[in-house]
Scaffold this motif. Sequence first.
Motif, PDB file in Angstrom:
ATOM      1  N   LYS A  15      -3.584  10.304  19.561  1.00  0.00           N
ATOM      2  CA  LYS A  15      -4.773   9.465  19.415  1.00  0.00           C
ATOM      3  C   LYS A  15      -4.335   8.277  18.565  1.00  0.00           C
ATOM      4  N   LEU A  16      -3.996   7.174  19.231  1.00  0.00           N
ATOM      5  CA  LEU A  16      -3.455   6.026  18.510  1.00  0.00           C
ATOM      6  C   LEU A  16      -4.559   5.160  17.920  1.00  0.00           C
ATOM      7  N   GLY A  17      -5.691   5.123  18.588  1.00  0.00           N
ATOM      8  CA  GLY A  17      -6.798   4.285  18.097  1.00  0.00           C
ATOM      9  C   GLY A  17      -6.595   2.809  18.368  1.00  0.00           C
ATOM     10  N   THR A  18      -5.458   2.464  18.961  1.00  0.00           N
ATOM     11  CA  THR A  18      -5.164   1.051  19.225  1.00  0.00           C
ATOM     12  C   THR A  18      -5.013   0.780  20.723  1.00  0.00           C
ATOM     13  N   ARG A  22      -8.124  -1.648  15.471  1.00  0.00           N
ATOM     14  CA  ARG A  22      -7.797  -3.014  15.860  1.00  0.00           C
ATOM     15  C   ARG A  22      -8.911  -3.955  15.447  1.00  0.00           C
ATOM     16  N   GLN A  75      -2.377 -11.998  20.239  1.00  0.00           N
ATOM     17  CA  GLN A  75      -1.313 -11.119  20.741  1.00  0.00           C
ATOM     18  C   GLN A  75      -0.890 -10.083  19.709  1.00  0.00           C
ATOM     19  N   ARG A  88      -9.107  -2.502  31.421  1.00  0.00           N
ATOM     20  CA  ARG A  88      -9.386  -3.390  32.545  1.00  0.00           C
ATOM     21  C   ARG A  88      -8.949  -2.715  33.847  1.00  0.00           C
ATOM     22  N   PRO A 114      -3.064  -7.665  17.860  1.00  0.00           N
ATOM     23  CA  PRO A 114      -4.471  -7.284  17.670  1.00  0.00           C
ATOM     24  C   PRO A 114      -4.742  -6.454  16.423  1.00  0.00           C
ATOM     25  N   ASN A 129      -4.674  -2.792  26.609  1.00  0.00           N
ATOM     26  CA  ASN A 129      -3.916  -3.609  25.667  1.00  0.00           C
ATOM     27  C   ASN A 129      -3.474  -2.700  24.528  1.00  0.00           C
ATOM     28  N   LEU A 130      -2.178  -2.727  24.221  1.00  0.00           N
ATOM     29  CA  LEU A 130      -1.620  -1.837  23.206  1.00  0.00           C
ATOM     30  C   LEU A 130      -1.539  -2.541  21.851  1.00  0.00           C
ATOM     31  N   GLU A 131      -1.203  -1.751  20.855  1.00  0.00           N
ATOM     32  CA  GLU A 131      -1.062  -2.266  19.482  1.00  0.00           C
ATOM     33  C   GLU A 131      -0.099  -3.449  19.415  1.00  0.00           C
ATOM     34  N   THR A 132       0.919  -3.413  20.273  1.00  0.00           N
ATOM     35  CA  THR A 132       1.916  -4.481  20.288  1.00  0.00           C
ATOM     36  C   THR A 132       1.385  -5.770  20.899  1.00  0.00           C
ATOM     37  N   GLY A 133       0.171  -5.723  21.452  1.00  0.00           N
ATOM     38  CA  GLY A 133      -0.371  -6.883  22.140  1.00  0.00           C
ATOM     39  C   GLY A 133      -0.031  -6.906  23.613  1.00  0.00           C
ATOM     40  N   ASN A 158      -4.373   2.657  13.175  1.00  0.00           N
ATOM     41  CA  ASN A 158      -5.214   3.381  14.131  1.00  0.00           C
ATOM     42  C   ASN A 158      -6.534   2.651  14.410  1.00  0.00           C
ATOM     43  N   GLU A 197      -3.782  -0.045  -5.475  1.00  0.00           N
ATOM     44  CA  GLU A 197      -3.794  -1.507  -5.509  1.00  0.00           C
ATOM     45  C   GLU A 197      -4.736  -2.039  -6.573  1.00  0.00           C
ATOM     46  N   GLU A 219      -2.063 -13.345  31.561  1.00  0.00           N
ATOM     47  CA  GLU A 219      -2.790 -12.118  31.265  1.00  0.00           C
ATOM     48  C   GLU A 219      -3.921 -12.328  30.264  1.00  0.00           C
ATOM     49  N   ASN A 245      -0.032  -5.703  27.514  1.00  0.00           N
ATOM     50  CA  ASN A 245      -0.881  -4.992  28.455  1.00  0.00           C
ATOM     51  C   ASN A 245      -0.036  -3.956  29.171  1.00  0.00           C
ATOM     52  N   ARG A 294       0.840  -1.196   0.000  1.00  0.00           N
ATOM     53  CA  ARG A 294       0.000   0.000   0.000  1.00  0.00           C
ATOM     54  C   ARG A 294       0.876   1.247   0.000  1.00  0.00           C
ATOM     55  N   ALA A 324      -6.756  -0.187  23.775  1.00  0.00           N
ATOM     56  CA  ALA A 324      -8.064  -0.840  23.835  1.00  0.00           C
ATOM     57  C   ALA A 324      -8.175  -1.798  25.013  1.00  0.00           C
ATOM     58  N   GLN A 325      -9.355  -2.333  25.173  1.00  0.00           N
ATOM     59  CA  GLN A 325      -9.654  -3.359  26.170  1.00  0.00           C
ATOM     60  C   GLN A 325      -9.314  -2.902  27.595  1.00  0.00           C
TER      61      GLN A 325
END
Lengths: 478, 300
Positions: free
Chosen positions: A205-208, B214, B184, A213, B186, A242-246, B212, B17, B279, A248, A5, A210-211
């Motif tokens: 504002k990452l948008g990722t 998930r 893991q 707790r 996401p 939970n971050l983009e990297t997975g 931005n 694309e 976790e 917590n 892309r 999430a979740q």
Amino acid sequence: MKNIRVKNIGILILSGLVLSWSVGCEREVSDEVEFASFPQRAEIFIDGFSGGLEYLPFGGSKLDAFSVDTDVKYLGEASMRFDVPNFGDPSTSLGFAGAIFPDYGGRDLSDFDALTFWAKASRAETISQIGFGSDFGNSPYRDMQDKFLVTKENLRVSTGWQKYVIPLPDPGKLINETGMFWYAEGPDANGDGYSFWIDELKFEKLGTVAQPRPAILNGEDRMERSFLDFQINLTGLTQTYNLETGENQTVAAAPSYFTFESSDTGVAIVNGMGVVTMVGTGTAEITATLGGVRAAGSLTVDVGGSFDFAPVPTRDPATVISIFSDAYTNVPVDFYNGFFAPFQTTLGGAININGDNIIEYTELNFVATEFKNPTVNASAMTHFHVDIRIDENIDPADFIAVELGDFGANAAFGGGDDSSSRITFDSSTLVSGQWISLDIPLSDFTGLASRNNLAQIFFISDGTISTLLVDNMYFYAE
Amino acid sequence: MNSNKQFNMKKNSGLKETLTLRKETFPALSSGFLLIALFLLNTGCAVDDTQTVVNFTTLTMQDEFDTDGAPDSSIWGYDIGTGMNGWGNQELQYYTDRPENVTVNNGVLIITARKEDFQGSGYTSARLITQGKFSQTYGRFEARIRVPYGQGMWPAFWMLGVPDSPGEIWPSLGEIDIMEMRGQNPTTLIGSVHGPGYSAGNAISKEYVFQNDRMDTGFHVYGIEWGPDYVNHYVDDVLYNQITPEDLPEGSEWVFDNDFYILINLAVGGNFVGSPNSETVFPQSMLVDYVRVYEYNGLN
């Protein structure tokens, strides 16, 4: 790979066109819309201080720990450099580096979801505390200091630049925040300081992120016996995303992010700071939400009326050698529970109840209080006094034994001159639910070879009695 | 029904694309640009530009999951148990058809992974299959799904070839993975095809990374359009891959010209994702808003 892309120039131009034309279809906002009156500025430190940003080091810290470094940077012209002092550095009375970076003009952070930055250090290290929301109580928009403090504890940094994400626990609350960034860090266990760098520090504002707790009491469901007018502070307040990297990411979040609730306000009430106050007898469960999400963890209090303290001793202090009592000056005590492994099960020790010190032992089999530095010469004393309380039912086989230990002429454990003696109180002399005052003539401890070097008091139940309260342990002369 | 849907493309990614992918059906870049600009002039706002992600619009099967209770038994059956060696991947869950693991509620199929001791396994979950009930050659297969998150979660929406003969086995059967992801990771969608000589770790595969956004915070549409000699993978309004016989290893056989059936499952652990850790949140659910299949129409 034929489908990577890629933005090409044509598409970029196209986006521009779309923007200019879409102006035509904007709708008018209604009169009821209330605009945020604070700027939504994201940048804190990119290549220099953003507008309004100040540097305020903590009192007693290394005041010049922070500098702008134009040699080391992740991107652009400059980074923030922090020099953590060595142990004994004369430029800091409290031996640490720490500062807040406020913007007292206030910013609206409600559209962001994270504080982000790139960081590296002169060696792999763990920064004790780093976050935002600290204002030194100088925010013009807040009724209290650090109302929405967020702290990432023990942030691991390495020698390579890496991006870090500190999530905002509930962005909607941050419409007029002044605490943009803060940190505190001391030398390592060897007393060595180090340097770390932070760059591209901003809200995003990452948008990722999430979740959510959230948790109180670190997520534990805790039961506490309590009494009228007692207070319990809810601690372990955290938010986890939970971050983009997975991964917590858990941060400590100020109480003001949470909404606390009591299941029975006739028993316990909880204020906005997470302080629970017992106001009636019975049981109540304290729970919390953060941003509409139920926090893990709860506190269930069982309020059993007013706490009944042991009778206050009245003997003349001149005739008393006190081991443990708020009524007298106590001799130095090494411990109230030696935790002798592996045979001892007993937990607990001295506790403070609304300013009054008592000892609570749980899961009792045996336990020792030791006072050998120095040992106690009770040769002029005639009695040993102790108040004990048992709140559980007393069965026929239950007993409590009180044992005194003397370390002999060498005033030290062992050496062949130690002696001890035990007096046992069986179930016929024990009463549940009230304080029992024991005044035992020292002459009854017939196994003591001497009482010139007393150093130990044991309570022994062999598990027949599990929970024992103890107060006012002293020797006296009659 | 939504049988004539075109996706509006909001951002930059798809146009280039599509042009690269299917040159025969799109105008060249310059004229496309002009057309879209004119379109904008006429309507003022509405859309920016449009990527034609899908071409097939005649439904052959759909389940909107609008009836509460067990899924429609005329469409869905189940794999039960642990298969051979954890379904070939050392997966940790025991699949059941109990309502605790699979149910339809409020317009959504809910597949729930639970941490519980069950028949010697440490987890339970469910795997729905249309084998013997619905299969099709070519067409468009899509589902609107929200996945769970966390280490060891492995949700999938995929297809297997109906055996030509009783003896035919995987990977000769062919496998098309429309959507799978590791809990893991996401933001990372994986679309693949497997066949003889290009299976498991050597599958023909592409990742699509959400920007931005998930996969576990909302529903997304995952689909393929499949015709003779191609499989197009798309997500929402983005066509992110096309696989053709030319992508296969030298001498490999294209095994995607016969009937395939659908599988939807939530696995726990196994070689592909690794085991859950302390976790990982349980129970967690994979939600499916709908599954729709359209017939191949010879276009494109």
